[in-house]
Write a protein that holds these residues in place. Structure first.
Motif, PDB file in Angstrom:
ATOM      1  N   MET A 160       0.825  -1.208   0.000  1.00 52.62           N
ATOM      2  CA  MET A 160       0.000   0.000   0.000  1.00 52.62           C
ATOM      3  C   MET A 160       0.860   1.259   0.000  1.00 52.62           C
ATOM      4  SD  MET A 160      -3.021  -1.284  -0.145  1.00 52.62           S
ATOM      5  CE  MET A 160      -4.344  -0.237   0.451  1.00 52.62           C
ATOM      6  N   SER A 161       0.220   2.402  -0.319  1.00 54.51           N
ATOM      7  CA  SER A 161       0.889   3.698  -0.301  1.00 54.51           C
ATOM      8  C   SER A 161       1.169   4.113   1.142  1.00 54.51           C
ATOM      9  CB  SER A 161      -0.003   4.743  -0.974  1.00 54.51           C
ATOM     10  OG  SER A 161       0.384   6.047  -0.598  1.00 54.51           O
ATOM     11  N   LEU A 162       2.401   4.514   1.412  1.00 56.56           N
ATOM     12  CA  LEU A 162       2.745   4.950   2.768  1.00 56.56           C
ATOM     13  C   LEU A 162       1.975   6.206   3.152  1.00 56.56           C
ATOM     14  CD1 LEU A 162       4.400   4.674   5.335  1.00 56.56           C
ATOM     15  CD2 LEU A 162       6.249   5.926   4.218  1.00 56.56           C
ATOM     16  N   ASP A 163       1.833   7.138   2.239  1.00 54.59           N
ATOM     17  CA  ASP A 163       1.074   8.363   2.538  1.00 54.59           C
ATOM     18  C   ASP A 163      -0.371   8.026   2.908  1.00 54.59           C
ATOM     19  OD1 ASP A 163       3.277   9.892   2.057  1.00 54.59           O
ATOM     20  OD2 ASP A 163       2.620  10.656   0.111  1.00 54.59           O
ATOM     21  N   ASP A 164      -0.983   7.132   2.143  1.00 49.09           N
ATOM     22  CA  ASP A 164      -2.361   6.737   2.432  1.00 49.09           C
ATOM     23  C   ASP A 164      -2.454   6.017   3.776  1.00 49.09           C
ATOM     24  OD1 ASP A 164      -3.080   7.803   0.015  1.00 49.09           O
ATOM     25  OD2 ASP A 164      -3.285   5.892  -1.030  1.00 49.09           O
ATOM     26  N   PHE A 165      -1.438   5.205   4.076  1.00 44.85           N
ATOM     27  CA  PHE A 165      -1.416   4.484   5.351  1.00 44.85           C
ATOM     28  C   PHE A 165      -1.292   5.447   6.529  1.00 44.85           C
ATOM     29  CE2 PHE A 165       1.378   1.867   8.362  1.00 44.85           C
ATOM     30  CZ  PHE A 165       0.288   1.321   9.027  1.00 44.85           C
ATOM     31  N   LEU A 166      -0.444   6.454   6.383  1.00 46.92           N
ATOM     32  CA  LEU A 166      -0.290   7.450   7.446  1.00 46.92           C
ATOM     33  C   LEU A 166      -1.600   8.194   7.692  1.00 46.92           C
ATOM     34  CD1 LEU A 166       3.214   8.903   6.480  1.00 46.92           C
ATOM     35  CD2 LEU A 166       2.695   7.424   8.422  1.00 46.92           C
ATOM     36  N   SER A 167      -2.293   8.545   6.606  1.00 43.67           N
ATOM     37  CA  SER A 167      -3.592   9.223   6.732  1.00 43.67           C
ATOM     38  C   SER A 167      -4.618   8.316   7.404  1.00 43.67           C
ATOM     39  CB  SER A 167      -4.098   9.648   5.351  1.00 43.67           C
ATOM     40  OG  SER A 167      -3.233  10.585   4.764  1.00 43.67           O
ATOM     41  N   PHE A 168      -4.605   7.052   7.010  1.00 43.83           N
ATOM     42  CA  PHE A 168      -5.508   6.048   7.584  1.00 43.83           C
ATOM     43  C   PHE A 168      -5.300   5.947   9.097  1.00 43.83           C
ATOM     44  CE2 PHE A 168      -6.118   1.534   8.788  1.00 43.83           C
ATOM     45  CZ  PHE A 168      -7.425   1.316   8.379  1.00 43.83           C
ATOM     46  N   GLY A 169      -4.033   5.835   9.510  1.00 42.08           N
ATOM     47  CA  GLY A 169      -3.733   5.738  10.935  1.00 42.08           C
ATOM     48  C   GLY A 169      -4.157   6.975  11.707  1.00 42.08           C
ATOM     49  N   ALA A 170      -3.911   8.142  11.122  1.00 41.55           N
ATOM     50  CA  ALA A 170      -4.274   9.403  11.783  1.00 41.55           C
ATOM     51  C   ALA A 170      -5.790   9.520  11.961  1.00 41.55           C
ATOM     52  CB  ALA A 170      -3.747  10.577  10.965  1.00 41.55           C
ATOM     53  N   GLU A 171      -6.542   9.078  10.958  1.00 41.72           N
ATOM     54  CA  GLU A 171      -8.002   9.158  11.035  1.00 41.72           C
ATOM     55  C   GLU A 171      -8.558   8.180  12.075  1.00 41.72           C
ATOM     56  OE1 GLU A 171      -9.961   9.043   7.213  1.00 41.72           O
ATOM     57  OE2 GLU A 171      -8.320  10.153   6.297  1.00 41.72           O
ATOM     58  N   LYS A 221      -0.826   0.913  -7.793  1.00 37.69           N
ATOM     59  CA  LYS A 221      -0.590   2.052  -6.908  1.00 37.69           C
ATOM     60  C   LYS A 221       0.240   3.120  -7.616  1.00 37.69           C
ATOM     61  CE  LYS A 221       2.638   1.678  -3.844  1.00 37.69           C
ATOM     62  NZ  LYS A 221       3.420   1.294  -2.650  1.00 37.69           N
ATOM     63  N   LEU A 222       1.277   2.708  -8.326  1.00 38.51           N
ATOM     64  CA  LEU A 222       2.118   3.658  -9.056  1.00 38.51           C
ATOM     65  C   LEU A 222       1.299   4.424 -10.089  1.00 38.51           C
ATOM     66  CD1 LEU A 222       5.325   1.490  -9.649  1.00 38.51           C
ATOM     67  CD2 LEU A 222       5.017   3.302  -7.958  1.00 38.51           C
ATOM     68  N   ALA A 223       0.441   3.702 -10.806  1.00 33.61           N
ATOM     69  CA  ALA A 223      -0.401   4.346 -11.816  1.00 33.61           C
ATOM     70  C   ALA A 223      -1.369   5.339 -11.174  1.00 33.61           C
ATOM     71  CB  ALA A 223      -1.164   3.281 -12.604  1.00 33.61           C
ATOM     72  N   ARG A 224      -1.922   4.948 -10.051  1.00 30.16           N
ATOM     73  CA  ARG A 224      -2.880   5.813  -9.350  1.00 30.16           C
ATOM     74  C   ARG A 224      -2.204   7.086  -8.842  1.00 30.16           C
ATOM     75  NH1 ARG A 224      -4.121   2.444  -5.880  1.00 30.16           N
ATOM     76  NH2 ARG A 224      -3.070   3.238  -4.038  1.00 30.16           N
ATOM     77  N   ILE A 225      -1.029   6.946  -8.276  1.00 25.53           N
ATOM     78  CA  ILE A 225      -0.301   8.108  -7.747  1.00 25.53           C
ATOM     79  C   ILE A 225       0.051   9.076  -8.870  1.00 25.53           C
ATOM     80  CG2 ILE A 225       1.903   8.820  -6.738  1.00 25.53           C
ATOM     81  CD1 ILE A 225       1.754   6.246  -5.016  1.00 25.53           C
ATOM     82  N   ALA A 226       0.602   8.558  -9.962  1.00 22.11           N
ATOM     83  CA  ALA A 226       1.004   9.415 -11.076  1.00 22.11           C
ATOM     84  C   ALA A 226      -0.189  10.109 -11.713  1.00 22.11           C
ATOM     85  CB  ALA A 226       1.750   8.589 -12.119  1.00 22.11           C
ATOM     86  N   SER A 227      -1.350   9.410 -11.742  1.00 21.87           N
ATOM     87  CA  SER A 227      -2.535   9.960 -12.405  1.00 21.87           C
ATOM     88  C   SER A 227      -3.097  11.190 -11.690  1.00 21.87           C
ATOM     89  CB  SER A 227      -3.625   8.892 -12.534  1.00 21.87           C
ATOM     90  OG  SER A 227      -4.138   8.547 -11.264  1.00 21.87           O
TER      91      SER A 227
END
Length: 276
Positions: A160-171, A221-227
């Motif tokens: 998974m994306s680390l940025d998304d994981f950090l947001s998930f944990g914070a929420e 994930k790479l495609a999603r981030i770049a998009s």
């Protein structure tokens, strides 16, 4: 047109390890199976099948030649119960689960045994997460933050994306009432480096070509981030680029998932240079 190829391409350690294991046994054993696709890349699986590998899917019956065959467990892992059952039926079972994935399983199990509610940021239908459920049956696997109470342990699927994981944990922390909150980063560092690199490339390029399996979590994930920043083409291999007009782009970036062979990336680069 300028072409920029990512530095972080080729197989990751876990994939490389699993492939080498299978190829070694194909050379010395009469019959070799893998449990499911060894990695999430159609081209890789097809090349192994050409060498003699047979793919055993989760719901397939045990093959008649199992007692004379070697079975290799995929890099994503398998529930312990299924592993024990396979060991009873096959001549030999080789566990090629990625060490980083194994570490996730161990951390989740330890947290559960210590009395934590285990919540994992991931796709419950992904092979890795199905395997994790075999280690911690009541683990909560989701991408939607929940409000929890008590002792909470938050982990992530390794791709998974680390940025998304950090947001998930914070929420989760914001919504919950924890007596203890344990946040363990289990995102694979190799996939994270590619994530960081593709973000930078997306700002510099007006087209990013992502090479890899359409069922690969880290590739998607790479495609999603770049998009989020620029135009993206996610292709399995160079054959999907036939007729595409690359000359209208100023700068094109190429990256790939961790289960994408280097030769597939090189063929895509060659195709782009020839103009599609």
């Amino acid at each position: 047109m300028k072409l920029c190829v990512a530095e972080n391409i080729g197989f990751c350690f876990g994939v490389e390890r699993a492939l080498k294991t299978v190829e070694e046994y194909l050379k010395k054993e009469r019959s070799v199976y893998s449990l499911g696709e060894l990695v999430h890349n159609r081209n890789v699986v097809e090349r192994l099948e050409e060498k003699g590998l047979k793919v055993l899917h989760d719901n397939d019956p045990i093959p008649e030649d199992a007692k004379d065959s070697v079975l290799v467990v995929r890099a994503h892992g398998v529930p312990p119960r299924i592993l024990k059952e396979l060991e009873k039926n096959f001549k030999r079972v080789i566990d090629a689960t990625c060490p980083i994935v194994l570490k996730l399983f161990e951390r989740a199990k330890a947290a559960k045994e210590a009395g934590y509610t285990v919540i994992v940021f991931g796709d419950e239908n992904h092979d890795e997460m199905r395997a994790l459920k075999g280690h911690v049956e009541d683990a909560i696997i989701t991408t939607r933050p929940l409000a929890l109470r008590g002792r909470i342990c938050v982990l992530s699927q390794t791709t998974m994306s680390l940025d998304d994981f950090l947001s998930f944990g914070a929420e989760i922390l914001k919504a919950s009432e924890p007596t203890e909150f344990l946040f363990l980063n289990s995102v694979c560092e190799v996939t994270h480096r590619r994530e960081v690199e593709v973000k930078k490339m997306a700002f510099e390029c007006d087209l990013i070509v992502v090479v890899g399996g359409k069922n690969s979590s880290n590739t998607k994930k790479l495609a999603r981030i770049a998009s989020k920043t620029t135009r993206v083409l996610h292709v399995q291999d160079a054959s999907e680029l036939e007729g595409f007009d690359f000359k209208r782009f100023r700068k094109i970036g190429v990256t790939a998932g961790t289960s994408t062979p280097l030769e597939d990336v090189n063929l895509v680069v060659k195709k782009i240079r020839l103009g599609g």
